[in-house]
Design a protein around this motif. Structure first.
Motif, PDB file in Angstrom:
ATOM      1  N   UNK A 196       0.860  -1.180   0.000  1.00 44.17           N
ATOM      2  CA  UNK A 196       0.000   0.000   0.000  1.00 44.17           C
ATOM      3  C   UNK A 196       0.901   1.237   0.000  1.00 44.17           C
ATOM      4  N   UNK A 197       0.446   2.269  -0.688  1.00 47.53           N
ATOM      5  CA  UNK A 197       1.086   3.582  -0.615  1.00 47.53           C
ATOM      6  C   UNK A 197       0.147   4.490   0.160  1.00 47.53           C
ATOM      7  N   UNK A 198       0.719   5.325   1.017  1.00 47.77           N
ATOM      8  CA  UNK A 198      -0.110   6.224   1.832  1.00 47.77           C
ATOM      9  C   UNK A 198       0.570   7.586   1.898  1.00 47.77           C
ATOM     10  N   UNK A 199      -0.251   8.636   1.862  1.00 41.33           N
ATOM     11  CA  UNK A 199       0.296   9.976   2.010  1.00 41.33           C
ATOM     12  C   UNK A 199       0.991  10.101   3.363  1.00 41.33           C
ATOM     13  N   UNK A 200       2.226  10.560   3.342  1.00 38.32           N
ATOM     14  CA  UNK A 200       2.984  10.746   4.578  1.00 38.32           C
ATOM     15  C   UNK A 200       2.252  11.690   5.534  1.00 38.32           C
ATOM     16  N   UNK A 201       1.569  12.688   4.987  1.00 38.03           N
ATOM     17  CA  UNK A 201       0.856  13.658   5.816  1.00 38.03           C
ATOM     18  C   UNK A 201      -0.438  13.105   6.403  1.00 38.03           C
TER      19      UNK A 201
END
Length: 146
Positions: free
Chosen positions: A105-110
């Motif tokens: 999964x990729x997730x926004x760091x923010x």
């Protein structure tokens, strides 16, 4: 009562996009209004056709949350704000892991809450990109199920 719906017909896409927008507005506080419009156009422009969609519906058939997967990667998981903290995201994630072979999964760091959600289920950060997939300056954490 909740139930899975693996088939989401195109006539339900407006409800799905509405859910996406409500979820993003509740969780992606770092995005500007122009960003939301930009990403919404991408979703409407073909993103939904590129993933295997699954949703959770309540007893009256209202969509509570949805996921989209492709090639072992969770590409999207959004829960309507009315149903946050009720186990919808957990059920969608576990379904994706157990039935769709998801381990990335990729997730926004923010989006710290989302990163913590995935970490809680055993995903570890294996990389970071300074730009998101659309080339915008929203860093992305690449996570893998350990």
């Amino acid at each position: 009562m909740m139930y899975f719906s693996a088939e989401i017909p195109e006539q339900d896409y407006p409800e799905l996009v509405s859910l996406w927008e409500a979820s993003v507005r509740a969780t992606h506080h770092f995005l500007k209004e122009s960003d939301i419009a930009f990403y919404k156009s991408l979703i409407l422009g073909g993103y939904l056709q590129e993933v295997a969609l699954c949703c959770m519906r309540n007893e009256s058939g209202r969509m509570m949350g949805f996921s989209g997967t492709a090639e072992g990667k969770l590409e999207m998981l959004f829960v309507h704000p009315d149903y946050r903290n009720e186990g919808v995201g957990k059920k969608l994630l576990l379904h994706a892991i157990e039935n769709q072979g998801v381990n990335l999964v990729d997730v926004n760091e923010d989006n710290v809450e989302a990163a913590g959600f995935y970490a809680h289920f055993g995903f570890k950060t294996i990389g970071r990109s300074a730009l998101d997939g659309a080339g915008n300056p929203y860093p992305i954490l690449h996570m893998e199920l350990q």
